[in-house]
Design a protein around this motif. Structure first.
Motif, PDB file in Angstrom:
ATOM      1  N   PRO A 282       0.839  -1.209   0.000  1.00 29.97           N
ATOM      2  CA  PRO A 282       0.000   0.000   0.000  1.00 29.97           C
ATOM      3  C   PRO A 282       0.871   1.255   0.000  1.00 29.97           C
ATOM      4  N   PRO A 283       0.353   2.357  -0.566  1.00 29.65           N
ATOM      5  CA  PRO A 283       1.151   3.582  -0.634  1.00 29.65           C
ATOM      6  C   PRO A 283       1.507   4.096   0.754  1.00 29.65           C
ATOM      7  N   PRO A 284       2.627   4.782   0.852  1.00 23.54           N
ATOM      8  CA  PRO A 284       3.008   5.356   2.144  1.00 23.54           C
ATOM      9  C   PRO A 284       2.029   6.462   2.525  1.00 23.54           C
ATOM     10  N   PRO A 285       1.995   6.836   3.790  1.00 20.41           N
ATOM     11  CA  PRO A 285       1.060   7.889   4.211  1.00 20.41           C
ATOM     12  C   PRO A 285       1.388   9.211   3.526  1.00 20.41           C
ATOM     13  N   ARG A 286       0.321   9.948   3.222  1.00 18.78           N
ATOM     14  CA  ARG A 286       0.490  11.276   2.621  1.00 18.78           C
ATOM     15  C   ARG A 286       0.694  12.289   3.741  1.00 18.78           C
ATOM     16  N   PRO A 287       1.307  13.415   3.391  1.00 16.32           N
ATOM     17  CA  PRO A 287       1.298  14.512   4.351  1.00 16.32           C
ATOM     18  C   PRO A 287      -0.158  14.889   4.637  1.00 16.32           C
ATOM     19  N   PRO A 288      -0.444  15.410   5.814  1.00 17.61           N
ATOM     20  CA  PRO A 288      -1.837  15.757   6.147  1.00 17.61           C
ATOM     21  C   PRO A 288      -2.425  16.722   5.109  1.00 17.61           C
ATOM     22  N   LEU A 289      -3.646  16.409   4.674  1.00 18.79           N
ATOM     23  CA  LEU A 289      -4.349  17.221   3.691  1.00 18.79           C
ATOM     24  C   LEU A 289      -5.770  17.485   4.167  1.00 18.79           C
ATOM     25  N   PRO A 290      -6.355  18.580   3.712  1.00 21.00           N
ATOM     26  CA  PRO A 290      -7.792  18.753   3.958  1.00 21.00           C
ATOM     27  C   PRO A 290      -8.549  17.595   3.289  1.00 21.00           C
ATOM     28  N   LEU A 291      -9.675  17.212   3.863  1.00 27.48           N
ATOM     29  CA  LEU A 291     -10.426  16.060   3.375  1.00 27.48           C
ATOM     30  C   LEU A 291     -10.773  16.185   1.894  1.00 27.48           C
ATOM     31  N   TRP A 292     -11.149  17.359   1.418  1.00 30.71           N
ATOM     32  CA  TRP A 292     -11.532  17.521   0.009  1.00 30.71           C
ATOM     33  C   TRP A 292     -10.338  17.278  -0.909  1.00 30.71           C
TER      34      TRP A 292
ATOM     35  N   ALA B 126      -2.865  16.127 -16.567  1.00 31.58           N
ATOM     36  CA  ALA B 126      -2.711  17.554 -16.274  1.00 31.58           C
ATOM     37  C   ALA B 126      -3.116  17.864 -14.834  1.00 31.58           C
ATOM     38  N   LEU B 127      -4.204  17.253 -14.360  1.00 33.36           N
ATOM     39  CA  LEU B 127      -4.619  17.449 -12.968  1.00 33.36           C
ATOM     40  C   LEU B 127      -3.576  16.888 -12.004  1.00 33.36           C
ATOM     41  N   HIS B 128      -2.997  15.756 -12.361  1.00 36.41           N
ATOM     42  CA  HIS B 128      -1.952  15.144 -11.540  1.00 36.41           C
ATOM     43  C   HIS B 128      -0.739  16.079 -11.433  1.00 36.41           C
ATOM     44  N   ILE B 129      -0.312  16.629 -12.564  1.00 37.54           N
ATOM     45  CA  ILE B 129       0.823  17.559 -12.571  1.00 37.54           C
ATOM     46  C   ILE B 129       0.476  18.819 -11.779  1.00 37.54           C
ATOM     47  N   ALA B 130      -0.749  19.303 -11.911  1.00 31.88           N
ATOM     48  CA  ALA B 130      -1.174  20.477 -11.134  1.00 31.88           C
ATOM     49  C   ALA B 130      -1.091  20.186  -9.641  1.00 31.88           C
ATOM     50  N   GLY B 131      -1.481  18.976  -9.246  1.00 32.20           N
ATOM     51  CA  GLY B 131      -1.371  18.585  -7.836  1.00 32.20           C
ATOM     52  C   GLY B 131       0.078  18.532  -7.382  1.00 32.20           C
ATOM     53  N   VAL B 132       0.944  18.004  -8.217  1.00 32.53           N
ATOM     54  CA  VAL B 132       2.377  17.942  -7.891  1.00 32.53           C
ATOM     55  C   VAL B 132       2.924  19.359  -7.690  1.00 32.53           C
ATOM     56  N   ILE B 133       2.591  20.246  -8.612  1.00 30.66           N
ATOM     57  CA  ILE B 133       3.067  21.635  -8.510  1.00 30.66           C
ATOM     58  C   ILE B 133       2.515  22.293  -7.249  1.00 30.66           C
ATOM     59  N   HIS B 134       1.238  22.053  -6.978  1.00 33.84           N
ATOM     60  CA  HIS B 134       0.628  22.625  -5.766  1.00 33.84           C
ATOM     61  C   HIS B 134       1.379  22.172  -4.509  1.00 33.84           C
ATOM     62  N   HIS B 135       1.658  20.879  -4.434  1.00 39.43           N
ATOM     63  CA  HIS B 135       2.353  20.356  -3.245  1.00 39.43           C
ATOM     64  C   HIS B 135       3.797  20.841  -3.165  1.00 39.43           C
ATOM     65  N   HIS B 136       4.473  20.851  -4.297  1.00 41.44           N
ATOM     66  CA  HIS B 136       5.901  21.168  -4.277  1.00 41.44           C
ATOM     67  C   HIS B 136       6.171  22.662  -4.148  1.00 41.44           C
TER      68      HIS B 136
END
Length: 179
Positions: free
Chosen positions: A76-86, A157-167
């Motif tokens: 299973p994937p490692p835990p994510r950093p804490p995120l808002p539920l949405w 594109a949404l995946h890359i946007a998420g990566v940019i948002h996190h990084h």
């Protein structure tokens, strides 16, 4: 608050097999997708070569995605950093849809090709038998294949946007989990 990469424990990173499959599949999608988009514009004498590359690498993506799914189920994937539920739900939905599309899309492409009457010669090494043969379903199967191709582009594109948002914005270790 940003967590420097060197301070992350191994529990925060994906297993090596998952990371390797992630980047290999991403690279192959970046090759296969454009080949598929330009085939209709290629002259007939070169079209066969474009189909050969698109189909062979597309079929490879199917098998690599099945391997990736197996790795994910076993590890299973490692835990994510804490995120808002949405954000957690959007990230999960995007990943599920990407996995589903990247598995379904080459299947529909394979079936469409077969339904048009063309067998798959995988890298010129193996002829993959047709499960359906020539069929009037070919245009429908191809429409689903094309729809999934565009869906993959949007999800990517949404995946890359998420990566940019996190990084860049959150400055959290999300990207480092997959490096």
């Amino acid at each position: 608050m940003a967590v420097p990469y060197e301070h992350l424990s191994g529990a925060w990173r994906y297993p090596a097999a998952a990371r390797a499959l992630h980047w290999l599949i991403a690279l192959l999608v970046l090759v296969v997708w454009p080949f598929g988009m330009v085939i209709k514009f290629i002259k007939d004498d070169a079209k066969t070569g474009f189909y050969f590359v698109h189909e062979s690498f597309g079929f490879l993506i199917l098998w690599l995605m099945l391997a990736r799914l197996a790795v994910r189920l076993i590890n299973p994937p490692p835990p994510r950093p804490p995120l808002p539920l949405w954000q957690e739900r959007i990230a999960t939905l995007n990943h599920v849809l990407l996995y589903a599309a990247l598995i379904a899309q080459p299947i529909f492409g394979f079936l469409a090709t077969n339904a048009f009457g063309f067998p798959l010669s995988w890298f010129g090494l193996v002829t993959v038998p047709s499960p359906i043969g020539k069929s009037p379903l070919a245009p429908t199967l191809m429409s689903v294949h094309v729809f999934l191709g565009w869906s993959i582009l949007v999800l990517f594109a949404l995946h890359i946007a998420g990566v940019i948002h996190h990084h860049v914005i959150r400055r959290d270790p999300t990207l480092q989990r997959m490096l």
